[in-house]
Design an enzyme around this catalytic site. Structure first.
Site, PDB file in Angstrom:
ATOM      1  N   GLU A  95     -71.300 -23.259  24.469  1.00 30.35           N
ATOM      2  CA  GLU A  95     -70.527 -23.413  23.230  1.00 30.35           C
ATOM      3  C   GLU A  95     -70.889 -24.728  22.530  1.00 30.35           C
ATOM      4  O   GLU A  95     -71.121 -24.772  21.320  1.00 30.35           O
ATOM      5  CB  GLU A  95     -69.020 -23.440  23.543  1.00 30.35           C
ATOM      6  CG  GLU A  95     -68.435 -22.119  23.981  1.00 30.35           C
ATOM      7  CD  GLU A  95     -68.487 -21.923  25.498  1.00 30.35           C
ATOM      8  OE1 GLU A  95     -69.322 -22.580  26.169  1.00 30.35           O
ATOM      9  OE2 GLU A  95     -67.704 -21.108  26.004  1.00 30.35           O
ATOM     10  N   GLY A 124     -64.198 -33.005  34.408  1.00 33.36           N
ATOM     11  CA  GLY A 124     -64.082 -32.813  32.958  1.00 33.36           C
ATOM     12  C   GLY A 124     -62.629 -32.860  32.486  1.00 33.36           C
ATOM     13  O   GLY A 124     -62.301 -33.535  31.505  1.00 33.36           O
ATOM     14  N   ARG A 125     -61.738 -32.166  33.192  1.00 34.93           N
ATOM     15  CA  ARG A 125     -60.338 -32.097  32.735  1.00 34.93           C
ATOM     16  C   ARG A 125     -59.562 -33.364  33.049  1.00 34.93           C
ATOM     17  O   ARG A 125     -58.387 -33.462  32.718  1.00 34.93           O
ATOM     18  CB  ARG A 125     -59.662 -30.854  33.316  1.00 34.93           C
ATOM     19  CG  ARG A 125     -59.741 -30.718  34.821  1.00 34.93           C
ATOM     20  CD  ARG A 125     -59.315 -29.323  35.276  1.00 34.93           C
ATOM     21  NE  ARG A 125     -59.533 -29.122  36.704  1.00 34.93           N
ATOM     22  CZ  ARG A 125     -60.677 -28.726  37.251  1.00 34.93           C
ATOM     23  NH1 ARG A 125     -61.734 -28.484  36.494  1.00 34.93           N
ATOM     24  NH2 ARG A 125     -60.789 -28.552  38.555  1.00 34.93           N
ATOM     25  N   GLU A 134     -57.042 -24.607  35.905  1.00 34.66           N
ATOM     26  CA  GLU A 134     -58.429 -24.760  36.364  1.00 34.66           C
ATOM     27  C   GLU A 134     -58.464 -25.541  37.686  1.00 34.66           C
ATOM     28  O   GLU A 134     -59.344 -25.350  38.510  1.00 34.66           O
ATOM     29  CB  GLU A 134     -59.285 -25.444  35.294  1.00 34.66           C
ATOM     30  CG  GLU A 134     -60.776 -25.188  35.473  1.00 34.66           C
ATOM     31  CD  GLU A 134     -61.636 -25.683  34.311  1.00 34.66           C
ATOM     32  OE1 GLU A 134     -61.818 -26.894  34.176  1.00 34.66           O
ATOM     33  OE2 GLU A 134     -62.148 -24.835  33.555  1.00 34.66           O
ATOM     34  N   HIS A 160     -37.205 -19.148  18.417  1.00 33.67           N
ATOM     35  CA  HIS A 160     -37.166 -17.947  17.569  1.00 33.67           C
ATOM     36  C   HIS A 160     -38.304 -17.013  17.938  1.00 33.67           C
ATOM     37  O   HIS A 160     -38.653 -16.119  17.174  1.00 33.67           O
ATOM     38  CB  HIS A 160     -37.232 -18.366  16.102  1.00 33.67           C
ATOM     39  CG  HIS A 160     -36.115 -19.290  15.741  1.00 33.67           C
ATOM     40  ND1 HIS A 160     -34.895 -18.843  15.269  1.00 33.67           N
ATOM     41  CD2 HIS A 160     -36.008 -20.640  15.859  1.00 33.67           C
ATOM     42  CE1 HIS A 160     -34.084 -19.882  15.085  1.00 33.67           C
ATOM     43  NE2 HIS A 160     -34.743 -20.985  15.444  1.00 33.67           N
TER      44      HIS A 160
END
Ligand code: F6P
Length: 525
Positions: free
Chosen positions: A210, A265-266, A351, A382
């Site tokens: 990506e 990474g996270r 993850e 709502h």
């Protein structure tokens, strides 16, 4: 049966669960007037009220026993000591070093000179950008910055840049692109001027499809407007542990900021991956963020298990997931500025702990990470709160509430009143005799996490709190929380399907459903 589910701490909890099954929150509050104070913890600018959980003092004691049985204090020491606890990748897990202010850390393997060097380079870059000293190919100062990244190279910074809206410096505008769908980049670029637009390509590996696709598209967009000049490189910076990959894209080496294999990474928002945050709010705000996380690190290392905020949050999750069969947890920030928090936590938690084998590769017989979901209140009221109040699932909720940001405005007070109302309604219900369709049964658990104010410091603590909570869960569930092999197969499959979608060709070996979908999608006018 696994060692864990047969263990003394686990079986004691299962027995206690049966014992308190009938007790409801109304009764638990009635028998203990000090419950709200007793079941709350303060840590820096955060306060956790966990009194509206289906626990008593004995449950908390037994849960702490479960953590002790898993040797949590030893695991905490191992992580902070830089041991390679990410066993499948033989890597240390040292995101805590990224916010450390120690001269050398951890003992025996100092990473602090690299961390300090990267922070210094960030500072210079931010300064250059904020002074308008960084000029694009046609000599104009940069006005818009687009962060291209995905997952851990996107979600944390995206969330924080929004959350720090009030701390934003005037001038630079920040944008985020992550999806391989060209519409994502197109929509962002539609309002931008190529000569004054700068791209940060954030990718630990610099192999993520990506991110590479979007970076190439960004380059073509610049080329189409500014021509193929060497000046285009002035529009790019990268953050990566793979500098050769960034340089192959044409990013000049002096604008490639480092990442390291000992940062997942996270867990990387504290590194130069957090550059968009520093660009938006300034380097001192970024340092405040690190300071808030550092405070939570100290709390996590030093507080006893039963008074330790990340530990208690983790143990409550384990209580519901493993002893009540809860499959999801809702996160509802009563703050539009924290709107992106649920998406950030989804990656961090799912993850990390969405795993089905233990550290030794054995299949496990207990549930692990729940599905994390949520949205900002009050719009959530709502949308899905009907199910929270009257549905058939047990869904523990985390309400995140911000205290005074200055004086109460009526609107802000109304927001907070709604959060408190929702947690009370879930816990204590509303009997409506003769009208079962109107009655709320109550006894539905929630935490209220109070941030004194929404500041870089409290945000740092909030994120570090969740990082450590995930770690504690992983320790108790005996998981490696720091790999993510489950994502790889899908990436590889997509790679093999792409040419078949574009050019056709051999579909033998594919399953019948994918084959038929491919055939249909290839049939164009
Ligand atoms: O989704 C898998 C993953 O590897 C995440 O763990 C990571 O945050 C994301 O992809 C992006 O990876 P990178 O920063 O290497 O582009």
């Amino acid at each position: 049966m696994s060692k864990l589910t047969l263990s003394p701490a686990w079986t004691a909890l299962a027995a206690h669960r049966k014992k308190i099954a009938a007790a409801n929150l109304t009764e638990l509050f009635a028998v203990d007037p000090s419950r709200a104070e007793r079941f709350s913890i303060e840590a820096g600018e955060l306060m956790l009220d966990y009194s509206k959980h289906r626990v008593d003092a004995e449950a908390m004691r037994l849960l702490a026993g479960l953590a002790a049985q898993a040797q949590l204090p030893r695991w905490i020491a191992r992580m902070f000591g830089g041991e390679p606890i990410n066993s499948t990748e033989a890597r240390a897990v040292l995101h805590v070093a990224l916010r450390s202010d120690e001269a050398s850390f951890p003992e025996g393997r100092d990473v602090m000179s690299a961390v300090r060097g990267a922070r210094e380079r960030m500072r210079r870059f931010v300064d250059e950008m904020q002074r308008g000293a960084l000029k694009g190919a046609d000599g104009r100062a940069i006005a818009d910055i687009v962060n291209i990244g995905i997952g851990g190279s996107d979600l944390g910074t995206r969330m924080l840049v929004r959350a720090m809206r009030k701390f934003r410096k005037p001038g630079l505008k920040l944008h985020f692109v992550s999806n391989i769908d060209p519409a994502d980049l197109e929509a962002v670029l539609a309002g931008l001027t190529p000569g004054t637009t700068f791209f940060i390509v954030a990718s630990k590996t610099f192999t993520t499809a990506e991110t590479l696709a979007n970076a190439a598209r960004a380059r073509s967009w610049l080329e189409a407007a500014l021509g193929k000049s060497t000046g285009l490189s002035r529009h790019f910076a990268a953050v990566t542990a793979n500098p050769a990959g960034a340089e192959a894209l044409g990013v000049p080496p002096e604008r490639v900021l480092p990442m390291w294999d000992w940062v997942g990474g996270r867990y990387s928002v504290w590194s130069a991956v957090g550059l968009p945050v520093a660009l938006a709010a300034g380097m001192s705000a970024f340092e405040e963020l690190l300071g808030g996380a550092r405070g939570m690190d100290a709390h996590f290392r030093n507080e006893p298990l039963e008074r330790n905020m990340p530990v208690v949050l983790a143990l409550l999750e384990i209580w519901y997931v493993n002893f009540f069969g809860a499959q999801t947890r809702a996160v509802i920030p009563y703050s539009e500025d924290l709107r992106d928090l649920p998406a950030y936590l989804q990656q961090l938690e799912m993850e990390s702990n969405g795993k089905r084998v233990d550290r030794d590769g054995n299949e496990i017989d207990y549930a692990t990470a729940p599905v994390v979901w949520g949205a900002s209140g009050t719009p959530s009221q709502h949308s899905f709160h009907q199910l929270l109040h009257q549905g058939t699932h047990l869904i523990p909720v985390d309400f995140i509430v911000i205290g005074r940001n200055g004086d109460w405005s009526t609107g802000q007070a109304a927001l907070v009143a709604n959060a408190l109302a929702q947690s009370a309604a879930l816990a204590f219900g509303n009997p409506v005799p003769g009208a079962p369709h109107k009655a709320l049964p109550g006894n539905r658990p929630s935490s209220t996490l109070l941030l004194e104010r929404l500041s870089p410091r409290s945000l740092g603590a909030l994120i570090a709190l969740h990082e450590h909570k995930v770690f504690v869960e992983g320790v108790v569930w005996n998981l490696n929380s720091f790999d993510q092999w489950g994502v790889e197969h899908g990436k590889n499959l997509a790679r093999t399907l792409l040419p078949r979608l574009l050019e056709g060709g051999d579909t033998a070996g594919l399953d019948a459903s994918t084959r038929s979908l491919l055939a249909r999608l290839r049939k164009r006018d």
